[in-house]
Design a protein around this motif. Structure first.
Motif, mmCIF file in Angstrom:
data_model
loop_
_atom_site.group_PDB
_atom_site.id
_atom_site.type_symbol
_atom_site.label_atom_id
_atom_site.label_comp_id
_atom_site.label_asym_id
_atom_site.label_seq_id
_atom_site.Cartn_x
_atom_site.Cartn_y
_atom_site.Cartn_z
ATOM 1 N N LYS A 135 26.955 -67.305 -4.571
ATOM 2 C CA LYS A 135 26.431 -67.303 -3.365
ATOM 3 C C LYS A 135 25.729 -66.041 -3.068
ATOM 4 O O LYS A 135 25.361 -65.799 -1.933
ATOM 5 C CB LYS A 135 27.743 -67.586 -2.137
ATOM 6 N N GLN A 136 25.964 -65.081 -4.050
ATOM 7 C CA GLN A 136 25.601 -63.583 -3.704
ATOM 8 C C GLN A 136 24.158 -63.267 -3.231
ATOM 9 O O GLN A 136 24.081 -62.758 -2.407
ATOM 10 C CB GLN A 136 26.058 -62.794 -5.045
ATOM 11 N N SER A 137 23.246 -64.064 -4.111
ATOM 12 C CA SER A 137 21.779 -63.632 -3.767
ATOM 13 C C SER A 137 21.278 -64.214 -2.310
ATOM 14 O O SER A 137 20.652 -63.482 -1.743
ATOM 15 C CB SER A 137 21.016 -64.536 -4.776
ATOM 16 N N GLU A 138 22.021 -65.273 -1.825
ATOM 17 C CA GLU A 138 21.630 -65.652 -0.580
ATOM 18 C C GLU A 138 22.206 -64.794 0.477
ATOM 19 O O GLU A 138 21.493 -64.167 1.633
ATOM 20 C CB GLU A 138 22.591 -67.377 -0.349
ATOM 21 N N LYS A 139 23.554 -64.111 0.147
ATOM 22 C CA LYS A 139 24.129 -62.979 1.129
ATOM 23 C C LYS A 139 23.323 -61.782 1.097
ATOM 24 O O LYS A 139 23.503 -61.081 2.111
ATOM 25 C CB LYS A 139 25.629 -62.832 0.634
ATOM 26 N N LEU A 140 22.968 -61.458 -0.007
ATOM 27 C CA LEU A 140 22.295 -60.004 -0.333
ATOM 28 C C LEU A 140 20.995 -59.959 0.946
ATOM 29 O O LEU A 140 20.556 -58.989 1.480
ATOM 30 C CB LEU A 140 21.554 -59.998 -1.803
ATOM 31 N N LYS A 141 20.423 -61.424 1.059
ATOM 32 C CA LYS A 141 19.440 -61.240 1.948
ATOM 33 C C LYS A 141 19.499 -60.670 3.522
ATOM 34 O O LYS A 141 18.608 -60.185 4.093
ATOM 35 C CB LYS A 141 18.691 -62.598 1.875
ATOM 36 N N SER A 142 20.835 -61.070 3.763
ATOM 37 C CA SER A 142 21.291 -60.793 5.110
ATOM 38 C C SER A 142 21.968 -59.831 5.386
ATOM 39 O O SER A 142 22.312 -59.249 6.517
ATOM 40 C CB SER A 142 22.035 -62.062 5.661
ATOM 41 N N LEU A 143 22.220 -58.839 4.409
ATOM 42 C CA LEU A 143 23.065 -57.653 4.459
ATOM 43 C C LEU A 143 22.704 -56.684 5.198
ATOM 44 O O LEU A 143 23.373 -56.140 6.179
ATOM 45 C CB LEU A 143 23.504 -57.266 3.058
ATOM 46 N N ARG A 144 21.472 -56.289 5.066
ATOM 47 C CA ARG A 144 20.871 -55.096 5.961
ATOM 48 C C ARG A 144 20.894 -55.449 7.454
ATOM 49 O O ARG A 144 21.630 -54.843 8.189
ATOM 50 C CB ARG A 144 19.448 -55.033 5.347
ATOM 51 N N ASN A 145 20.664 -56.764 7.748
ATOM 52 C CA ASN A 145 20.595 -57.038 9.148
ATOM 53 C C ASN A 145 21.980 -57.181 9.815
ATOM 54 O O ASN A 145 22.203 -56.727 10.892
ATOM 55 C CB ASN A 145 19.858 -58.540 9.313
ATOM 56 N N ASP A 146 22.831 -57.707 9.024
ATOM 57 C CA ASP A 146 24.307 -57.729 9.458
ATOM 58 C C ASP A 146 24.853 -56.425 9.646
ATOM 59 O O ASP A 146 25.624 -56.172 10.335
ATOM 60 C CB ASP A 146 25.220 -58.473 8.439
ATOM 61 N N CYS A 147 24.452 -55.412 8.724
ATOM 62 C CA CYS A 147 25.151 -53.928 8.853
ATOM 63 C C CYS A 147 24.452 -53.580 10.117
ATOM 64 O O CYS A 147 25.176 -52.898 10.970
ATOM 65 C CB CYS A 147 24.689 -53.321 7.724
ATOM 66 N N TYR A 148 23.393 -53.557 10.307
ATOM 67 C CA TYR A 148 22.631 -53.130 11.522
ATOM 68 C C TYR A 148 23.166 -53.735 12.763
ATOM 69 O O TYR A 148 23.125 -53.073 13.767
ATOM 70 C CB TYR A 148 21.007 -53.317 11.380
ATOM 71 N N LYS A 149 23.230 -55.200 12.689
ATOM 72 C CA LYS A 149 23.789 -55.590 13.885
ATOM 73 C C LYS A 149 25.333 -55.003 14.392
ATOM 74 O O LYS A 149 25.372 -54.522 15.455
ATOM 75 C CB LYS A 149 24.175 -57.028 13.517
ATOM 76 N N THR A 150 25.999 -54.728 13.325
ATOM 77 C CA THR A 150 27.163 -53.874 13.461
ATOM 78 C C THR A 150 27.089 -52.520 14.188
ATOM 79 O O THR A 150 27.800 -52.437 15.138
ATOM 80 C CB THR A 150 28.069 -54.013 12.212
ATOM 81 N N LEU A 151 26.199 -51.827 13.650
ATOM 82 C CA LEU A 151 25.842 -50.591 14.169
ATOM 83 C C LEU A 151 25.356 -50.654 15.722
ATOM 84 O O LEU A 151 25.750 -49.542 16.494
ATOM 85 C CB LEU A 151 24.731 -49.749 13.385
ATOM 86 N N GLN A 152 24.618 -51.899 16.099
ATOM 87 C CA GLN A 152 23.977 -51.800 17.507
ATOM 88 C C GLN A 152 25.376 -52.247 18.243
ATOM 89 O O GLN A 152 24.955 -51.939 19.564
ATOM 90 C CB GLN A 152 23.075 -53.041 17.362
ATOM 91 N N ALA A 153 26.227 -52.707 18.015
ATOM 92 C CA ALA A 153 27.058 -53.421 19.050
ATOM 93 C C ALA A 153 27.790 -52.133 19.661
ATOM 94 O O ALA A 153 27.993 -51.003 19.238
ATOM 95 C CB ALA A 153 28.419 -54.256 18.088
ATOM 96 N N GLN A 154 28.293 -52.431 20.760
ATOM 97 C CA GLN A 154 28.883 -51.307 21.574
ATOM 98 C C GLN A 154 30.226 -51.236 21.368
ATOM 99 O O GLN A 154 30.689 -50.160 21.365
ATOM 100 C CB GLN A 154 28.765 -51.585 23.061
ATOM 101 N N ASP A 155 31.076 -52.326 20.993
ATOM 102 C CA ASP A 155 32.365 -52.048 20.906
ATOM 103 C C ASP A 155 32.618 -51.852 19.364
ATOM 104 O O ASP A 155 32.628 -52.600 18.355
ATOM 105 C CB ASP A 155 33.304 -53.435 21.112
ATOM 106 N N ARG A 156 32.670 -50.404 19.045
ATOM 107 C CA ARG A 156 32.969 -50.012 17.662
ATOM 108 C C ARG A 156 34.641 -49.955 17.138
ATOM 109 O O ARG A 156 35.377 -50.599 18.066
ATOM 110 C CB ARG A 156 32.199 -48.494 17.617
ATOM 111 N N LEU A 157 34.370 -49.944 15.838
ATOM 112 C CA LEU A 157 35.782 -50.202 15.207
ATOM 113 C C LEU A 157 36.708 -49.134 15.835
ATOM 114 O O LEU A 157 36.181 -47.948 15.808
ATOM 115 C CB LEU A 157 35.442 -50.009 13.766
ATOM 116 N N ASN A 158 37.897 -49.580 16.284
ATOM 117 C CA ASN A 158 38.781 -48.634 16.657
ATOM 118 C C ASN A 158 39.747 -48.280 15.529
ATOM 119 O O ASN A 158 40.165 -49.140 14.738
ATOM 120 C CB ASN A 158 39.822 -49.299 17.773
ATOM 121 N N ILE A 159 39.838 -46.874 14.999
ATOM 122 C CA ILE A 159 40.424 -46.370 13.895
ATOM 123 C C ILE A 159 42.023 -46.860 14.228
ATOM 124 O O ILE A 159 42.564 -47.086 13.117
ATOM 125 C CB ILE A 159 40.379 -44.802 13.952
ATOM 126 N N ASP A 160 42.735 -46.984 15.104
ATOM 127 C CA ASP A 160 43.984 -47.168 15.103
ATOM 128 C C ASP A 160 44.231 -48.438 14.629
ATOM 129 O O ASP A 160 45.136 -48.979 14.040
ATOM 130 C CB ASP A 160 44.581 -47.397 16.831
#
Lengths: 423, 374
Positions: A13-38
């Motif tokens: 399934k790897q090759s299929e997931k590789l295609k969406s990786l960049r967008n998925d990472c950028y989506k997370t960066l765009q989100a307002q609710d960031r990861l809480n370290i706690d």
């Protein structure tokens, strides 16, 4: 096995997931609710509790068996992943005020932010290390892409997926791929997405990481290191027993494992007497440890036999029994031992410490120092100036303590940035 | 100049797998060979003297246990020749996989002659000679002036077993890039051979053969090779030990992808430092031929272990006079089996377990060492 957004998937399934990786990472960066370290800390804490309760013994026991690590010793280290220790690690590495840095003046605030996206190229010498690298990335708030080392046995994927199960918010922050080192195009893509490449491993891995990184990608290297013992001729039996125990336990395979012992003497005769004394201790200590794996013992037996055929040219002297050995020689070269309890003992008078070791500046790590209390500072200072980053007691060379630096640096500091905000 | 009477007799034996009957002759040939090297190779003499071993005292096969062996590792750093180099037509090097260093071995005309006799006899026993031309697909190096690898010479030599219509190589040489593995080229060769009537024979590293067949299977390729085709592999698994596959899986692949039956898969074993040919029987056992003996030794004491137990493989042969190869210690672990084999061969068979330790054992300290040297 790969891990993508909390799902464990088969490799095809790897090759299929590789295609969406960049967008998925950028989506997370765009989100307002960031990861809480706690949340990260609490998830690790819960995972550590489960480990202590034996939930993953089927995974962990074979590893401990392989590395000859007693179960108690392992359990004693688990608190390092519990909340108190992790918060302490954050405070030591990022400063006590890491959550509320003092502003530079009344207009300029300062805040610690994650670098963003980290691409971890993990080494394969300790099975859970890739997962550990990702956890450090998470503690700094980063999105993590992990390339598993070849021959990975699935321990890291299992641990990370458990972490996500405990804390589903981590899903978009962990991506694990099983890409061979030869698939350069894919690795370049990871490197291109990432703010920094975290590379664990030897020269090949580091060079490969450098070659694939663009100028806009930082490289953070946790390269391979060499460690050794340093002793004066009057080193105590207690110290020699300690380093022998350490040698038998780690089999020279870790960065912090002693490959041998340098002795403060320029007399070959004194060196050989010291080696003879140490070897008697080594034999006794070795009997308390697990036998050496058959294949490695055989490899060393052949190498030692070969050394004996060459002795008339090399002047090396060999002590050998029960599959372990000590070898002395006329040189002071820092080198890898034969591994698996076949170690070297060499002369290194203190006057030559700097000139001999400084050329290896970035490859030195731990020294188990076996000198009298009065002389400690003199030797410590010389070794530190030569490039050593850890000085420990002889039996403690591979110890782990919450908050200690890694090869002289704090990973969390390297995985974060200080941002100034003027309002 | 000593005449190699006993060696000649040994290599003329009619029954290459009858060890018991050849014990006395083997022992005499070994003594003859040991004395020859002792008198003609200074370093070899030193090794025997240091071990207080007098070659004239070899009287029984058991005395060979005490004959000092030389590890293949030693040949990688020292050149041991018992004849002037100009007198030796063949200089071969090992592939140098385990340490990056290569053994240098030289063979005399007499050595080649004995080798030829051995091959002729063994190939007849294993029914490998054929008058029918075949297309050779060689999973190994294309011969060039740029390399002395023994494996290359061996592979090329095998292409005379049946007349060669064509030779196709997997590791090809070009001036710009040096040696490059080109498995795609081999895949096309298989496909085109399946459409013709000339049988094929593959020769060479099993790892490359396996990788290619695996790839072809993944692509759904199923071929039928012309009748009389054979898969022969040899040269060990080289640096692909981690990928070493179960032999049965390999035979299944050969059958599924190429349509070649298991009985037509033959594996060879040998080493530059021990140029004796081991050919697997129909049950895929490497029976020890009369030209050699195998001692499996305990790594702690180097004493022989009973048959059936694992240990280091020590190979003995009196074949070579160019280099003292009469007792060499490989860096492989193995087991000698004497429980009989229904193929009918009388001699014990050698099971090769794999290389001792692993070069790329994953240690962070090891990596630093590499850097120190770079």
């Amino acid at each position: 096995m790969i891990l993508y957004h909390g799902e464990i998937l088969e490799n095809h399934k790897q090759s299929e997931k590789l295609k969406s990786l960049r967008n998925d990472c950028y989506k997370t960066l765009q989100a307002q609710d960031r990861l809480n370290i706690d949340d990260v800390v609490m998830a690790c804490d819960k995972l550590a509790q489960k480990v202590k309760q034996g939930a993953y013994d089927d995974l962990i026991l074979p590893l401990l068996e392989e590395f000859d690590i007693p179960y108690d010793y392992f359990l004693n280290h688990m608190p390092m992943f519990e909340k108190d220790a992790l918060f302490k690690k954050m405070e030591i590495e990022l400063g006590k005020d890491y959550q509320s840095l003092e502003g530079l003046n009344e207009h300029v605030q300062r805040k610690i932010y994650p670098l963003g996206i980290l691409f971890h190229i993990a080494a394969g010498n300790v099975d859970a290390l890739p997962a550990y690298s990702v956890i450090e990335g998470l503690l700094a708030g980063n999105i993590n892409i992990l390339k598993l080392p070849s021959g990975d046995r699935g321990v890291s994927v299992k641990l990370l997926s458990e972490l996500i199960e405990i804390e589903p918010k981590l899903k978009p922050y962990i991506y694990v791929f099983d890409v061979p080192s030869t698939e350069l195009e894919t690795l370049k893509m990871f490197a291109d997405i990432a703010d920094a490449i975290i590379v664990w491993g030897g020269d090949v891995a580091v060079k490969a990481a450098r070659s694939m990184a663009s100028v806009t990608t930082k490289i953070i290297e946790w390269g391979h290191k060499l460690s050794f013992g340093y002793a004066t001729l009057d080193a105590s039996d207690e110290d020699l027993i300690g380093i022998a125990n350490h040698m038998a336990m780690t089999n020279q395979v870790l960065c912090s494992s002693a490959q041998g012992i340098f002795v403060d003497t320029d007399s070959r005769e004194e060196l050989d007497q010291f080696a003879d004394r140490f070897f008697k201790i080594f034999i006794d200590v070795n009997r308390k440890h697990k036998p050496i794996p058959f294949g490695m013992k055989s490899k060393n037996a052949l190498q030692l036999y070969n050394e004996k055929l060459e002795q008339h040219e090399t002047r090396k002297k060999i002590w050998q029994q029960d599959g372990i050995s000590v070898m002395t020689s006329d040189d002071s070269n820092l080198e890898l031992s034969m591994l698996f309890r076949s170690i070297w003992i060499k002369m290194l008078p203190k006057e030559h410490i700097i000139t001999t070791l400084k050329p290896h500046k970035n490859h030195l790590q731990t020294v188990g120092l076996m000198v009298s209390r009065n002389d400690y500072q003199t030797y410590a200072s010389l070794l530190i100036h030569a490039g050593v980053t850890r000085l420990t007691k002889a039996n403690n060379m591979s110890r782990m303590i919450t908050g200690e630096s890694h090869d002289g640096s704090f990973p969390l500091r390297l995985y974060t940035k200080v941002v100034e905000l003027e309002k | 100049m000593m005449k190699r009477r006993y060696a000649r007799k040994l290599f003329n034996l009619k029954r290459p797998y009858d060890l018991k009957k050849s014990d006395d002759l083997f022992c005499l040939a070994m003594r003859e060979n040991a004395m020859y090297h002792y008198n003609n190779c200074e370093d070899y003499k030193r090794i025997l003297d240091e071990a207080n071993f007098d070659p004239t005292n070899i009287e029984s096969i058991d005395d060979l246990i005490d004959l000092p062996f030389i590890p293949t590792l030693y040949f990688k750093h020292h050149e041991l020749f018992s004849k002037p180099l100009w007198k030796m037509p063949i200089k071969a090097t090992s592939s140098g996989t385990s340490t990056g260093f290569k053994s240098k071995i030289a063979l005399s005309v007499g050595d080649l002659w004995r080798g030829f006799k051995m091959i002729k006899r063994l190939f007849a026993v294993h029914k490998l000679w054929s008058m029918r031309p075949v297309t050779y697909l060689i999973f190994g190096y294309e011969p060039t002036k740029h390399s002395d690898a023994g494996i290359m010479k061996t592979a090329y030599g095998f292409t005379y077993v049946a007349p060669a219509k064509k030779r196709i190589y997997a590791i090809r040489y070009s001036k710009e890039k040096g040696y490059q593995v080109d498995l795609e080229h081999m895949k096309q060769a298989f496909i085109s051979a399946s459409k013709k009537r000339t049988p094929i024979r593959t020769i060479g590293f099993p790892a490359y053969t396996y990788f290619l067949l695996k790839e072809m299977e993944a692509e759904g390729i199923k071929l039928t090779m012309p009748k009389g085709s054979k898969i022969t592999v040899g040269g060990g698994w080289k640096q692909f030990y981690a990928e070493k596959v179960d032999k049965q899986e390999f035979y299944r692949l050969v059958h599924d992808v190429l349509g070649i039956k298991e009985k037509n898969c033959v594996e060879f074993f040998g080493a530059v430092e021990h140029p004796i040919l081991y050919i697997d029987c129909e049950h895929h056992h490497f029976h020890v031929p009369a030209y050699a003996r195998v001692i499996i030794r305990d790594p702690d004491t180097f004493k022989p272990v009973p048959n059936g137990q694992i240990g280091l493989i020590n190979l003995l042969t009196p074949m070579v006079e160019g280099t003292p190869l009469l007792s060499i210690m490989t860096d492989d672990l193995g087991i000698l089996h004497d429980e009989g084999c229904s193929c009918g061969a009388q001699s014990p068979w050698l099971e090769i377990i794999g290389r001792v330790g692993i070069k790329d054992i994953t240690t962070c300290a090891q990596g630093a060492e590499d850097l120190l040297k770079s």
